[in-house]
Design a protein around this motif. Structure first.
Motif, mmCIF file in Angstrom:
data_model
loop_
_atom_site.group_PDB
_atom_site.id
_atom_site.type_symbol
_atom_site.label_atom_id
_atom_site.label_comp_id
_atom_site.label_asym_id
_atom_site.label_seq_id
_atom_site.Cartn_x
_atom_site.Cartn_y
_atom_site.Cartn_z
ATOM 1 N N ALA A 24 36.218 -6.268 7.300
ATOM 2 C CA ALA A 24 35.640 -5.776 8.616
ATOM 3 C C ALA A 24 34.933 -4.419 8.330
ATOM 4 C CB ALA A 24 36.668 -5.637 9.714
ATOM 5 N N TYR A 25 35.689 -3.600 7.740
ATOM 6 C CA TYR A 25 34.912 -2.074 7.432
ATOM 7 C C TYR A 25 33.521 -2.396 6.762
ATOM 8 C CZ TYR A 25 34.174 2.102 4.544
ATOM 9 O OH TYR A 25 33.843 3.496 4.010
ATOM 10 N N ALA A 26 33.473 -3.037 5.872
ATOM 11 C CA ALA A 26 32.020 -3.585 5.099
ATOM 12 C C ALA A 26 31.247 -4.074 6.076
ATOM 13 C CB ALA A 26 32.464 -4.384 3.896
ATOM 14 N N LEU A 27 31.734 -5.134 6.605
ATOM 15 C CA LEU A 27 30.698 -5.886 7.814
ATOM 16 C C LEU A 27 29.793 -4.845 8.554
ATOM 17 C CD1 LEU A 27 32.554 -9.013 8.254
ATOM 18 C CD2 LEU A 27 30.440 -8.883 7.334
ATOM 19 N N ARG A 28 30.692 -3.754 9.172
ATOM 20 C CA ARG A 28 30.115 -2.946 10.193
ATOM 21 C C ARG A 28 29.173 -2.049 9.537
ATOM 22 N NH1 ARG A 28 35.243 -3.777 12.934
ATOM 23 N NH2 ARG A 28 36.589 -2.520 11.772
ATOM 24 N N GLU A 34 26.351 -11.251 3.519
ATOM 25 C CA GLU A 34 26.596 -11.405 2.223
ATOM 26 C C GLU A 34 26.855 -9.921 1.232
ATOM 27 O OE1 GLU A 34 24.320 -12.946 4.119
ATOM 28 O OE2 GLU A 34 22.278 -12.311 3.267
ATOM 29 N N ASP A 35 26.093 -9.076 2.013
ATOM 30 C CA ASP A 35 26.217 -7.618 1.292
ATOM 31 C C ASP A 35 27.586 -7.269 1.413
ATOM 32 O OD1 ASP A 35 22.766 -6.463 2.435
ATOM 33 O OD2 ASP A 35 23.631 -7.831 0.777
ATOM 34 N N ALA A 36 28.141 -7.521 2.525
ATOM 35 C CA ALA A 36 29.609 -7.121 2.768
ATOM 36 C C ALA A 36 30.464 -7.868 1.895
ATOM 37 C CB ALA A 36 29.985 -7.492 4.321
ATOM 38 N N LEU A 72 29.617 1.343 -1.391
ATOM 39 C CA LEU A 72 28.364 1.212 -0.381
ATOM 40 C C LEU A 72 27.437 2.204 -0.470
ATOM 41 C CD1 LEU A 72 30.754 0.710 2.986
ATOM 42 C CD2 LEU A 72 28.593 -0.712 2.338
ATOM 43 N N ALA A 73 27.754 3.581 -0.741
ATOM 44 C CA ALA A 73 26.844 4.409 -1.253
ATOM 45 C C ALA A 73 26.164 4.114 -2.425
ATOM 46 C CB ALA A 73 27.495 5.707 -1.465
ATOM 47 N N ASN A 74 26.542 3.414 -3.292
ATOM 48 C CA ASN A 74 25.922 2.915 -4.473
ATOM 49 C C ASN A 74 24.809 1.737 -4.079
ATOM 50 O OD1 ASN A 74 26.734 4.591 -6.354
ATOM 51 N ND2 ASN A 74 28.346 3.414 -6.956
ATOM 52 N N HIS A 75 25.275 0.923 -3.200
ATOM 53 C CA HIS A 75 24.598 -0.143 -2.591
ATOM 54 C C HIS A 75 23.437 0.345 -1.914
ATOM 55 C CE1 HIS A 75 23.973 -4.029 -0.490
ATOM 56 N NE2 HIS A 75 23.833 -3.399 0.513
ATOM 57 N N HIS A 76 23.382 1.143 -1.039
ATOM 58 C CA HIS A 76 22.432 1.813 -0.154
ATOM 59 C C HIS A 76 21.507 2.492 -0.942
ATOM 60 C CE1 HIS A 76 23.982 0.101 3.575
ATOM 61 N NE2 HIS A 76 25.407 0.845 3.446
ATOM 62 N N ARG A 77 21.870 3.422 -1.823
ATOM 63 C CA ARG A 77 21.192 4.329 -2.544
ATOM 64 C C ARG A 77 20.358 3.439 -3.733
ATOM 65 N NH1 ARG A 77 24.730 7.921 -3.765
ATOM 66 N NH2 ARG A 77 25.791 6.805 -5.332
ATOM 67 N N ARG A 82 24.171 -7.208 -4.787
ATOM 68 C CA ARG A 82 25.425 -7.582 -5.659
ATOM 69 C C ARG A 82 25.363 -8.984 -5.863
ATOM 70 N NH1 ARG A 82 24.302 -2.849 -5.364
ATOM 71 N NH2 ARG A 82 25.924 -1.098 -5.139
ATOM 72 N N GLN A 83 26.094 -9.582 -6.732
ATOM 73 C CA GLN A 83 26.296 -11.078 -7.124
ATOM 74 C C GLN A 83 26.954 -11.575 -5.903
ATOM 75 O OE1 GLN A 83 28.704 -11.825 -10.344
ATOM 76 N NE2 GLN A 83 27.120 -11.673 -11.785
#
Length: 188
Positions: A24-28, A34-36, A72-77, A82-83
């Motif tokens: 839920a944290y990631a989905l928000r 799929e990124d979550a 998430l910071a790495n993902h956004h930056r 991701r797989q």
């Protein structure tokens, strides 16, 4: 000294208790479900690799939120996808999204737009305390700042969100419920 089996059992308990809140944290915090899934998978991979370092049960979720925040910071930056996980994890995401009352609030898009206009730390403090249900001291642990900073940022973020969204009164679950201070938890 603990055996490898003890650490594996502990990881399984943490996984069972914290998978849904972590998802839920990631989905928000991402645009696509799929990124979550990728964020949760990477966070749990870190937890698995460091299972001997998992903090005590009461702090494991906070530790996972901190790891997820860095993922998430790495993902956004980096903007790197991701797989993707298999069909089983996608099924769990769908079930979680349907159970999340925040996804049923008609004003969700207005709240998201207003949240996007807040500063990063103010937005994260508000989301951790309101959506994740953390106390200011717990949010401070996740963000690696003092509880006083969290309380100040939370007050400022609520006021700014009220300015952006408005504070008309509506039924429970309406936007003002997001802006109200959560009821204190017993025993804390």
């Amino acid at each position: 000294m603990s055996s490898g089996t003890d650490h594996e059992d502990r990881f399984r308990r943490v996984y069972a208790a914290d998978f849904q809140p972590l998802l839920a944290y990631a989905l928000r915090r991402v645009a696509h479900p799929e990124d979550a899934a990728d964020v949760v998978a990477e966070t749990l991979l870190v937890a698995w690799r460091r299972r001997e370092d998992l903090p005590p049960d009461g702090e494991a979720r906070l530790w996972l939120y901190g790891v997820a925040r860095r993922v998430l910071a790495n993902h956004h930056r980096g903007g790197v996808r991701r797989q993707r996980l298999g069909e089983r994890l996608r099924h769990r995401i769908t079930a979680t999204m349907a159970a999340d009352p925040g996804s049923e609030v008609p004003e969700r898009l207005a709240v998201r737009a207003a949240l996007a206009r807040l500063g990063e730390l103010d937005r994260e403090v508000l989301m951790l305390t309101v959506w994740e249900g953390l106390e200011p001291r717990e949010a401070a642990s996740v963000l690696r700042v003092s509880p006083a900073v969290v309380r100040t940022r939370l007050s400022r973020a609520r006021a700014r969100l009220r300015e952006l969204v408005g504070d008309d009164l509506g039924p429970p679950g309406h936007v003002p419920g997001v802006l109200a201070a959560p009821a204190p938890k017993e025993g804390r």
